[in-house]
Structures are given as structure tokens and as C-alpha cells.
Write a protein that holds these residues in place. Structure first.
Motif, mmCIF file in Angstrom:
data_model
loop_
_atom_site.group_PDB
_atom_site.id
_atom_site.type_symbol
_atom_site.label_atom_id
_atom_site.label_comp_id
_atom_site.label_asym_id
_atom_site.label_seq_id
_atom_site.Cartn_x
_atom_site.Cartn_y
_atom_site.Cartn_z
ATOM 1 N N THR A 279 0.827 -1.200 0.000
ATOM 2 C CA THR A 279 0.000 0.000 0.000
ATOM 3 C C THR A 279 0.866 1.257 0.000
ATOM 4 O O THR A 279 0.584 2.216 -0.730
ATOM 5 C CB THR A 279 -0.947 -0.003 1.217
ATOM 6 O OG1 THR A 279 -1.790 -1.169 1.133
ATOM 7 C CG2 THR A 279 -1.810 1.244 1.247
ATOM 8 N N TYR A 280 1.934 1.253 0.789
ATOM 9 C CA TYR A 280 2.803 2.435 0.809
ATOM 10 C C TYR A 280 3.387 2.709 -0.574
ATOM 11 O O TYR A 280 3.315 3.837 -1.077
ATOM 12 C CB TYR A 280 3.933 2.281 1.821
ATOM 13 C CG TYR A 280 5.030 3.288 1.567
ATOM 14 C CD1 TYR A 280 4.804 4.653 1.753
ATOM 15 C CD2 TYR A 280 6.273 2.890 1.080
ATOM 16 C CE1 TYR A 280 5.787 5.586 1.469
ATOM 17 C CE2 TYR A 280 7.263 3.825 0.800
ATOM 18 C CZ TYR A 280 7.015 5.177 0.998
ATOM 19 O OH TYR A 280 7.980 6.099 0.702
ATOM 20 N N TYR A 281 3.976 1.696 -1.186
ATOM 21 C CA TYR A 281 4.629 1.930 -2.477
ATOM 22 C C TYR A 281 3.609 2.267 -3.568
ATOM 23 O O TYR A 281 3.899 3.068 -4.461
ATOM 24 C CB TYR A 281 5.486 0.728 -2.859
ATOM 25 C CG TYR A 281 6.741 0.649 -2.031
ATOM 26 C CD1 TYR A 281 7.743 1.608 -2.157
ATOM 27 C CD2 TYR A 281 6.925 -0.361 -1.091
ATOM 28 C CE1 TYR A 281 8.893 1.557 -1.383
ATOM 29 C CE2 TYR A 281 8.081 -0.417 -0.315
ATOM 30 C CZ TYR A 281 9.063 0.544 -0.464
ATOM 31 O OH TYR A 281 10.204 0.499 0.314
ATOM 32 N N ALA A 282 2.424 1.678 -3.483
ATOM 33 C CA ALA A 282 1.367 2.037 -4.451
ATOM 34 C C ALA A 282 0.970 3.497 -4.294
ATOM 35 O O ALA A 282 0.795 4.219 -5.285
ATOM 36 C CB ALA A 282 0.157 1.131 -4.267
ATOM 37 N N VAL A 283 0.822 3.945 -3.056
ATOM 38 C CA VAL A 283 0.447 5.342 -2.803
ATOM 39 C C VAL A 283 1.523 6.287 -3.329
ATOM 40 O O VAL A 283 1.217 7.312 -3.942
ATOM 41 C CB VAL A 283 0.197 5.567 -1.293
ATOM 42 C CG1 VAL A 283 0.122 7.051 -0.967
ATOM 43 C CG2 VAL A 283 -1.090 4.872 -0.857
ATOM 44 N N GLU A 284 2.797 5.940 -3.119
ATOM 45 C CA GLU A 284 3.886 6.780 -3.624
ATOM 46 C C GLU A 284 3.854 6.857 -5.155
ATOM 47 O O GLU A 284 4.008 7.927 -5.740
ATOM 48 C CB GLU A 284 5.238 6.233 -3.164
ATOM 49 C CG GLU A 284 5.590 6.539 -1.724
ATOM 50 C CD GLU A 284 6.012 7.989 -1.501
ATOM 51 O OE1 GLU A 284 5.865 8.818 -2.422
ATOM 52 O OE2 GLU A 284 6.465 8.305 -0.389
ATOM 53 N N ILE A 285 3.661 5.713 -5.795
ATOM 54 C CA ILE A 285 3.620 5.681 -7.261
ATOM 55 C C ILE A 285 2.445 6.501 -7.781
ATOM 56 O O ILE A 285 2.597 7.343 -8.677
ATOM 57 C CB ILE A 285 3.511 4.224 -7.763
ATOM 58 C CG1 ILE A 285 4.805 3.458 -7.463
ATOM 59 C CG2 ILE A 285 3.211 4.186 -9.260
ATOM 60 C CD1 ILE A 285 4.678 1.957 -7.640
ATOM 61 N N LEU A 286 1.272 6.278 -7.202
ATOM 62 C CA LEU A 286 0.074 6.973 -7.674
ATOM 63 C C LEU A 286 0.137 8.470 -7.369
ATOM 64 O O LEU A 286 -0.384 9.287 -8.128
ATOM 65 C CB LEU A 286 -1.172 6.338 -7.051
ATOM 66 C CG LEU A 286 -1.435 4.901 -7.531
ATOM 67 C CD1 LEU A 286 -2.521 4.245 -6.681
ATOM 68 C CD2 LEU A 286 -1.829 4.879 -8.999
ATOM 69 N N ASP B 217 2.955 10.165 -7.423
ATOM 70 C CA ASP B 217 3.864 10.684 -8.435
ATOM 71 C C ASP B 217 3.160 10.834 -9.787
ATOM 72 O O ASP B 217 3.465 11.757 -10.544
ATOM 73 C CB ASP B 217 5.068 9.747 -8.581
ATOM 74 C CG ASP B 217 6.172 10.352 -9.425
ATOM 75 O OD1 ASP B 217 6.926 11.188 -8.912
ATOM 76 O OD2 ASP B 217 6.272 10.000 -10.619
ATOM 77 N N LEU B 218 2.219 9.953 -10.068
ATOM 78 C CA LEU B 218 1.492 10.011 -11.336
ATOM 79 C C LEU B 218 0.310 10.969 -11.297
ATOM 80 O O LEU B 218 -0.382 11.138 -12.296
ATOM 81 C CB LEU B 218 1.006 8.609 -11.715
ATOM 82 C CG LEU B 218 2.096 7.538 -11.889
ATOM 83 C CD1 LEU B 218 1.469 6.211 -12.295
ATOM 84 C CD2 LEU B 218 3.121 7.968 -12.929
ATOM 85 N N GLY B 219 0.062 11.590 -10.140
ATOM 86 C CA GLY B 219 -0.984 12.598 -10.033
ATOM 87 C C GLY B 219 -2.352 12.081 -9.628
ATOM 88 O O GLY B 219 -3.329 12.839 -9.643
ATOM 89 N N TYR B 220 -2.454 10.822 -9.210
ATOM 90 C CA TYR B 220 -3.762 10.253 -8.922
ATOM 91 C C TYR B 220 -4.281 10.601 -7.528
ATOM 92 O O TYR B 220 -5.480 10.495 -7.275
ATOM 93 C CB TYR B 220 -3.726 8.732 -9.093
ATOM 94 C CG TYR B 220 -3.686 8.315 -10.540
ATOM 95 C CD1 TYR B 220 -4.816 8.395 -11.336
ATOM 96 C CD2 TYR B 220 -2.504 7.856 -11.116
ATOM 97 C CE1 TYR B 220 -4.792 8.025 -12.664
ATOM 98 C CE2 TYR B 220 -2.463 7.480 -12.455
ATOM 99 C CZ TYR B 220 -3.605 7.573 -13.217
ATOM 100 O OH TYR B 220 -3.562 7.206 -14.541
#
Length: 431
Positions: free
Chosen positions: A95-102, A104-107
């Protein structure tokens, strides 16, 4: 009399006979039927061309498309978090890494939201142990999943997720999510502090530099929500600083004073720990030597192996450059303001080339299966290198290239149309 009857019968037959069409009218009708048939064939082929070829043209073609599809597949609509590769349960790490990625992508700021951030935040709150009281070894910690024992890593990743999600204030109902128990979290983290001043992975583990950094980060990020200060939590601030410095070996840091080999990851952890304690200046002129040591770990000379070129190796002459070490190297260099001295283009190329065939990231290039943890570190690394390098995820994904301009289905249907048109022309000419 007989003749009259014959004439009368002939006249009757004449009246019953259907009108005879001109021969050219017959040819026209037959020709029109053939043209209509050919037209139907062509129309059918055009419909097939539109429906059958469209999926090939819609295939994702960029690294970003593949990454988003990979992350989206990890979303757990039931529990609200994200899952690790090969798992179906929401996990704090994923969940942490998904939140960081999303993010960064503006989601995170996209409205209406693509994901139910309230549900994601609820998951992060639900995995904190708030039962058992202070006598429980789990009390206050953030576990990897609900009802599983927490450790320093899950505490660290959990609070980082929470801080990201807590910054979202414009969604109706998100303020109603129950708060984390910050006091209980600090209480749990503090159980892992040793009398030497360092912190372990849990209360039964010996201290190590990476766990110490994570503990200091957690305490520093939440004490503003408590009545405590950093000095209230640490047994002795000076002793903690001295323990960190005791992990130095030459121009780098080891995981603990008992270790034998220094590495990039513990060196970054040591630098980041000193930064939190406002003590980087304790390194004095040695910070330049540490800077040089980390920079020398970048594999800057091409030796014919695309799997190592451009990334950072963990130790001296280990020749094992990978995403994790590269991520920590950049973090450590950021502390001493040396990111600008990295060969950023070479490092970014290594990072993006570690994207695996499934859209996630491997630790090295050329893997079929990547994981979300590495993907998060890759995106964070590109972010540290700057916007020009973050934009590299818009490149065409070599694992999922854009279909060729002349798809085989296009050629097949085009040939089908040509044949139908030829049949129609022949039919017309025969008329």
C-alpha cells in the motif's frame, strides 16, 4: 363450332400468361443482386476491420501504461489496500509503495478520485494494534496485515502511507476516518531501543542502523501529535548519535558496529539518521570522503553488461548494482547535497531498464516478474533525479511495444475487401 372453342381456349391462355421482360431488364436485376451481395460482403469486412483491429491499436505502449496496469491490478477493492505480487491480501508494504507511485502520477489529487482513498486510509488505520494495552508487544504497532505482528519496517511504511493520505482533505468523509494512535505507535517503537542508543527491528532484535533510521523517522514525524519531544523518547540523544557514528568503517557505514563490511544502504541510513538528529555536521570534513565513496559505487564504466551499467553497487567491487542500492545511494547523497554529482542520465537509464515484463520493477534489468516495492523505489529514485528523468516512464515499453502500423488483421481484412470488390466488378462486366 370446334374451331371457335379452340380459339376461345387460346385466348384464355393468352390472358393468363405473365408479361415477358426485356432481356436487358433481366440482366440488370441479376447484376444488381450480385452488386448488393458484394456490397454486403464489403460492409461486413469493414465492420470486422473496425471491431477486430481496434484492440490491437489500443494496447498500452508506454512504461507508464504498463506500470499503471500493474499497480491497478494490485488494488484490493474489498479491504482497501494494495497487494504484493502473488498475494491477495492488502499489505502495508504494498500500500505504501502504491500510494507513492500513484501520488507521483498525479492520482492522489485527481478528482473525481480513481481510487477510494477513504477505504485505503481506513485500511492503514485498521492495521494498527490498538488492543492488549502497553503490556502487549504488539500494542501500538502497525502490522503488515490485520492481526499480524508489526515490526519497524511496517511501522515505518505504515506511517509514511498515513502521512500521504492524511494530506487529502478535499474528499467528503475522509476526515471521519479514525486517527492513528500516535502515542501508542511511539510507545511501540521505543520498545525496540537498546541501552546503546540504537534501535532494532523489534524489541527482541539487536540494534542496526537501518532500523535506527526508521525509528527516528517515525518518532520525528509523529511527536508533533503527542506531548513528547525527541529527547523525551530517546534514552540519551548523545548516546544515540555516538552509536550511529560507531557504525562507521573508513569512508562508509556498516549495519552495526558488529558488522564487518560497509555498504551503501547502511551509509545512507547513517546519514539520514544524523540528519533527523541535526548532527550531520559531526562528520566534519569526513562528509566529503563519504560523498566520494558513495559516488564511486556507481557503475560508470560499461563492461558489456547492461544489468549493472549505470546503477550503484552495494559495496566496494561487489559489481552488483541494483534498484534497492541505487535508491539508497541517491537518498544518502541528497543528505549531503551531492545529488548533482551523480551521472543522472546513466542512473535513470539503469532504473527504467529494470522494469520487468509484467509492468512492475525487478531489482536488475531483464526480469519477467517485477514487484511493487521495487517499482516504488524506482519511481522515487527518478523523482530525486529530476523531472527530465521522471519523464522517461513515458517511453515506449519494450516489453509491450505499440503494434505495427500494418497489423496482420488489417492486411487480412484489406485483402478480403479487395477480393470482394473484384467479384463485384466482374459481376458488373458480365452484365
Amino acid at each position: 363450332m370446334v374451331l371457335g372453342n379452340v380459339n376461345n381456349h387460346a385466348s384464355a391462355r393468352t390472358r393468363e400468361r405473365r408479361p415477358v421482360l426485356p432481356i436487358n431488364q433481366i440482366h440488370w436485376d441479376v447484376g444488381m443482386k450480385k452488386v448488393k451481395a458484394a456490397g454486403l460482403v464489403i460492409a461486413f469486412a469493414l465492420v470486422f476491420l473496425t471491431v477486430g483491429v481496434q484492440p490491437a491499436m489500443a494496447n498500452p505502449g508506454t512504461r507508464l501504461d504498463s506500470l499503471y496496469a500493474f499497480v491497478n491490478e494490485r488494488y484490493d477493492t474489498v479491504n482497501g489496500g494494495f497487494t504484493l505480487v502473488g498475494s491477495e491480501a492488502s499489505r502495508t508494504e504494498a500500500t505504501y509503495y502504491a500510494v507513492e507511485i500513484l501520488d507521483d502520477l498525479g492520482y492522489l489529487t485527481q478528482r473525481p478520485p480513481v481510487y477510494d482513498w477513504i477505504r485505503v486510509k481506513n485500511f492503514t488505520q485498521n492495521v494498527q494494534w490498538q488492543s492488549g494495552g502497553e503490556d502487549s508487544s504488539r500494542y501500538g504497532g502497525i502490522g503488515p496485515i490485520i492481526a499480524v505482528t508489526p515490526d519497524m519496517t511496517t511501522n515505518y511504511l505504515g506511517i509514511k502511507s498515513w502521512n500521504k493520505l492524511n494530506a487529502i482533505t478535499d474528499l467528503p468523509g475522509i476526515a471521519n476516518v479514525e486517527e492513528l494512535n500516535y502515542t501508542a505507535l511511539v510507545f511501540h517503537v521505543n520498545k525496540s531501543q537498546s541501552v546503546d542508543g540504537g534501535f532494532g527491528m523489534n524489541e527482541d532484535s539487536p540494534p542496526d542502523l537501518h532500523s535506527t533510521y526508521m525509528a527516528l523517522y517515525i518518532i520525528d514525524s509523529v511527536i508533533g501529535e503527542t506531548e513528547w519531544t525527541m529527547d523525551d523518547i530517546l534514552l540519551n540523544r548523545t548516546q544515540t548519535i555516538e552509536w550511529i557514528l560507531s557504525c562507521r568503517e573508513g569512508d562508509a557505514f556498516m549495519l552495526s558496529p558488529a558488522s564487518s563490511i560497509p555498504g551503501v544502504t547502511p551509509t545512507a541510513a547513517g546519514l539520514m539518521s544524523l540528519e533527523i538528529l541535526n548532527s550531520v555536521t559531526r562528520l566534519g570534513a569526513d562528509s566529503q570522503a563519504i560523498r566520494n565513496w558513495i559516488l564511486d559505487r556507481q557503475m560508470s564504466e560499461y563492461d558489456g553488461s547492461d544489468s549493472v551499467y549505470g546503477g550503484f553497487e552495494e559495496g566496494t567491487l561487489t559489481n552488483d548494482s541494483n534498484i534497492i542500492t541505487t535508491y539508497y545511494a541517491l537518498q544518502g547523497l541528497a543528505v549531503i547535497n551531492a545529488l548533482g554529482e551523480v551521472d543522472a542520465e546513466m542512473a535513470a537509464r539503469f532504473i527504467v531498464d529494470c522494469q520487468a515484463a509484467n509492468g512492475g520493477w525487478g531489482n536488475v534489468p531483464g526480469l519477467q516478474v517485477g514487484i511493487i516495492e521495487n517499482a516504488g523505489m524506482a519511481i522515487l529514485s527518478l523523482r530525486m533525479l529530476g523531472d527530465d528523468y521522471s519523464a522517461m516512464i513515458y517511453e515506449e515499453d519494450p516489453n509491450d511495444p505499440t503494434p505495427p502500423m500494418l497489423d496482420w488483421r488489417v492486411l487480412f481484412v484489406a485483402g478480403f475487401i479487395v477480393v470482394a470488390a473484384v467479384i463485384a466488378l466482374i459481376a458488373l462486366r458480365m452484365d
